[in-house]
Design an enzyme around this catalytic site. Structure first.
Site, PDB file in Angstrom:
ATOM      1  N   HIS A   6      43.227  54.183  27.010  1.00  0.00           N
ATOM      2  CA  HIS A   6      42.796  54.332  28.407  1.00  0.00           C
ATOM      3  C   HIS A   6      43.924  53.989  29.377  1.00  0.00           C
ATOM      4  CE1 HIS A   6      41.723  49.988  27.685  1.00  0.00           C
ATOM      5  NE2 HIS A   6      42.200  49.841  28.898  1.00  0.00           N
ATOM      6  N   HIS A  79      47.407  49.434  34.330  1.00  0.00           N
ATOM      7  CA  HIS A  79      47.968  49.281  32.970  1.00  0.00           C
ATOM      8  C   HIS A  79      47.672  50.526  32.140  1.00  0.00           C
ATOM      9  CE1 HIS A  79      43.796  47.773  32.456  1.00  0.00           C
ATOM     10  NE2 HIS A  79      43.903  48.235  31.230  1.00  0.00           N
ATOM     11  N   GLU A 128      48.676  47.255  27.543  1.00  0.00           N
ATOM     12  CA  GLU A 128      47.597  46.602  26.768  1.00  0.00           C
ATOM     13  C   GLU A 128      47.589  47.217  25.378  1.00  0.00           C
ATOM     14  OE1 GLU A 128      43.727  47.101  28.537  1.00  0.00           O
ATOM     15  OE2 GLU A 128      42.688  46.531  26.693  1.00  0.00           O
TER      16      GLU A 128
HETATM   17  C1  LIG Z   1      40.329  43.053  29.139  1.00  0.00           C
HETATM   18  C2  LIG Z   1      39.349  43.975  29.692  1.00  0.00           C
HETATM   19  C3  LIG Z   1      39.912  45.337  29.969  1.00  0.00           C
HETATM   20  C4  LIG Z   1      40.149  46.074  28.651  1.00  0.00           C
HETATM   21  O1  LIG Z   1      40.838  47.107  28.676  1.00  0.00           O
HETATM   22  O2  LIG Z   1      39.550  45.657  27.640  1.00  0.00           O
HETATM   23  C5  LIG Z   1      41.196  45.263  30.793  1.00  0.00           C
HETATM   24  O3  LIG Z   1      42.153  45.946  30.617  1.00  0.00           O
HETATM   25  S1  LIG Z   1      41.162  44.081  32.023  1.00  0.00           S
HETATM   26  C6  LIG Z   1      42.786  44.166  32.810  1.00  0.00           C
HETATM   27  C7  LIG Z   1      42.964  42.927  33.622  1.00  0.00           C
HETATM   28  N1  LIG Z   1      43.544  41.866  32.813  1.00  0.00           N
HETATM   29  C8  LIG Z   1      44.883  41.704  32.789  1.00  0.00           C
HETATM   30  O4  LIG Z   1      45.629  42.412  33.436  1.00  0.00           O
HETATM   31  C9  LIG Z   1      45.381  40.579  31.918  1.00  0.00           C
HETATM   32  C10 LIG Z   1      46.902  40.644  31.794  1.00  0.00           C
HETATM   33  N2  LIG Z   1      47.530  40.542  33.115  1.00  0.00           N
HETATM   34  C11 LIG Z   1      48.121  39.368  33.514  1.00  0.00           C
HETATM   35  O5  LIG Z   1      48.188  38.378  32.810  1.00  0.00           O
HETATM   36  C12 LIG Z   1      48.689  39.394  34.935  1.00  0.00           C
HETATM   37  O6  LIG Z   1      48.128  40.473  35.651  1.00  0.00           O
HETATM   38  C13 LIG Z   1      50.253  39.531  34.976  1.00  0.00           C
HETATM   39  C14 LIG Z   1      50.896  38.347  34.262  1.00  0.00           C
HETATM   40  C15 LIG Z   1      50.703  40.831  34.361  1.00  0.00           C
HETATM   41  C16 LIG Z   1      50.667  39.531  36.433  1.00  0.00           C
HETATM   42  O7  LIG Z   1      50.071  38.402  37.000  1.00  0.00           O
HETATM   43  P1  LIG Z   1      50.175  38.153  38.588  1.00  0.00           P
HETATM   44  O8  LIG Z   1      49.922  39.436  39.320  1.00  0.00           O
HETATM   45  O9  LIG Z   1      49.356  36.977  38.966  1.00  0.00           O
HETATM   46  O10 LIG Z   1      51.687  37.698  38.664  1.00  0.00           O
HETATM   47  P2  LIG Z   1      52.822  38.169  39.620  1.00  0.00           P
HETATM   48  O11 LIG Z   1      52.297  38.774  40.870  1.00  0.00           O
HETATM   49  O12 LIG Z   1      53.735  37.017  39.725  1.00  0.00           O
HETATM   50  O13 LIG Z   1      53.532  39.321  38.773  1.00  0.00           O
HETATM   51  C17 LIG Z   1      54.586  38.984  37.880  1.00  0.00           C
HETATM   52  C18 LIG Z   1      55.451  40.221  37.801  1.00  0.00           C
HETATM   53  O14 LIG Z   1      54.677  41.252  37.146  1.00  0.00           O
HETATM   54  C19 LIG Z   1      54.550  42.350  38.036  1.00  0.00           C
HETATM   55  N3  LIG Z   1      53.210  42.892  37.831  1.00  0.00           N
HETATM   56  C20 LIG Z   1      52.039  42.281  38.092  1.00  0.00           C
HETATM   57  N4  LIG Z   1      51.003  43.103  37.740  1.00  0.00           N
HETATM   58  C21 LIG Z   1      51.574  44.236  37.287  1.00  0.00           C
HETATM   59  C22 LIG Z   1      51.066  45.479  36.798  1.00  0.00           C
HETATM   60  N5  LIG Z   1      49.735  45.680  36.703  1.00  0.00           N
HETATM   61  N6  LIG Z   1      51.919  46.444  36.418  1.00  0.00           N
HETATM   62  C23 LIG Z   1      53.264  46.239  36.500  1.00  0.00           C
HETATM   63  N7  LIG Z   1      53.854  45.099  36.952  1.00  0.00           N
HETATM   64  C24 LIG Z   1      52.981  44.115  37.336  1.00  0.00           C
HETATM   65  C25 LIG Z   1      54.745  41.826  39.433  1.00  0.00           C
HETATM   66  O15 LIG Z   1      55.182  42.860  40.279  1.00  0.00           O
HETATM   67  C26 LIG Z   1      55.809  40.789  39.171  1.00  0.00           C
HETATM   68  O16 LIG Z   1      57.035  41.449  39.022  1.00  0.00           O
HETATM   69  P3  LIG Z   1      58.351  40.804  39.682  1.00  0.00           P
HETATM   70  O17 LIG Z   1      59.442  41.798  39.399  1.00  0.00           O
HETATM   71  O18 LIG Z   1      58.505  39.469  38.994  1.00  0.00           O
HETATM   72  O19 LIG Z   1      58.020  40.668  41.153  1.00  0.00           O
HETATM   73 CO    CO Z   2      42.286  47.903  29.803  1.00  0.00          CO
END
Ligand SMILES: CC[C@H](C(=O)O)C(=O)SCCNC(=O)CCNC(=O)[C@H](O)C(C)(C)COP(=O)(O)OP(=O)(O)OC[C@H]1O[C@@H](n2cnc3c(N)ncnc32)[C@H](O)[C@@H]1OP(=O)(O)O
Ligand code: CO
Length: 136
Positions: A6, A79, A128
């Site tokens: 997905h 993602h 993911e």
């Molecule tokens: C699980 C149920 C469902 C499934 O399919 O089964 C799902 O998929 S649920 C999806 C939601 N859950 C998650 O996303 C869990 C994993 N994600 C995380 O742990 C955080 O979102 C994380 C660590 C990727 C980012 O956390 P946060 O936004 O709080 O941190 P920052 O803003 O400091 O970001 C750090 C760095 O990452 C870049 N970033 C953040 N989100 C994304 C993204 N979606 N895609 C690409 N890049 C992302 C952000 O720009 C920062 O980059 P930097 O260069 O350091 O500025």
């Molecule tokens: Co997902």
């Protein structure tokens, strides 16, 4: 790296996003939204012929997508999810290659273990990995 299971789309409103996919793209196979409190999201799947769109809305303010939506208030591509036959083997392989795995495998929206690779290891894309049901 298996099938693209997905594409995760973060949205402030699943209802509004469903209407957009239905009216603009003629989406017809739209699932019932459901809550995944353990993952901090509300989820709704839209079926496409070869994959799904996973609409995700924050379950509460502590949602892992809250930060993303603060930066992208209208939502956006969040993602991509690929299937793997064995999530533990995939985690061990990626860690051995120096990638950062976010947390431990946990049960995702399809009821099988999932894990995320940090965007910085994947060229800025949050990836993911999801164990395929027949991977057990
Ligand atoms: C699980 C149920 C469902 C499934 O399919 O089964 C799902 O998929 S649920 C999806 C939601 N859950 C998650 O996303 C869990 C994993 N994600 C995380 O742990 C955080 O979102 C994380 C660590 C990727 C980012 O956390 P946060 O936004 O709080 O941190 P920052 O803003 O400091 O970001 C750090 C760095 O990452 C870049 N970033 C953040 N989100 C994304 C993204 N979606 N895609 C690409 N890049 C992302 C952000 O720009 C920062 O980059 P930097 O260069 O350091 O500025
Ligand atoms: Co997902």
């Amino acid at each position: 790296m298996g099938r693209l299971n997905h594409i995760g789309i973060a949205t402030p409103s699943i209802a509004r996003s469903v209407e957009t996919y239905r009216t603009l793209l003629g989406a017809a196979a739209i699932g019932e939204p459901f809550d995944l409190p353990a993952q901090g999201v509300r989820v709704c799947f839209i079926d496409a012929p070869n994959t799904q769109i996973e609409l995700i809305e924050p379950y509460d303010d502590s949602s892992p997508i809250a930060g993303f939506l603060r930066k992208n208030p209208a939502g956006g591509q969040h993602h991509v999810c690929f299937e793997v036959p064995d999530i533990q083997a995939a985690v061990a392989d990626l860690k051995a290659k120096g990638a950062t795995i976010l947390g431990e495998p946990r049960i995702g929206a399809h009821g099988t273990p999932i894990v995320f690779v940090h965007p910085r290891d994947m060229g800025g894309v949050l990836v993911e990995l999801m164990e395929t049901p027949d991977g057990h």
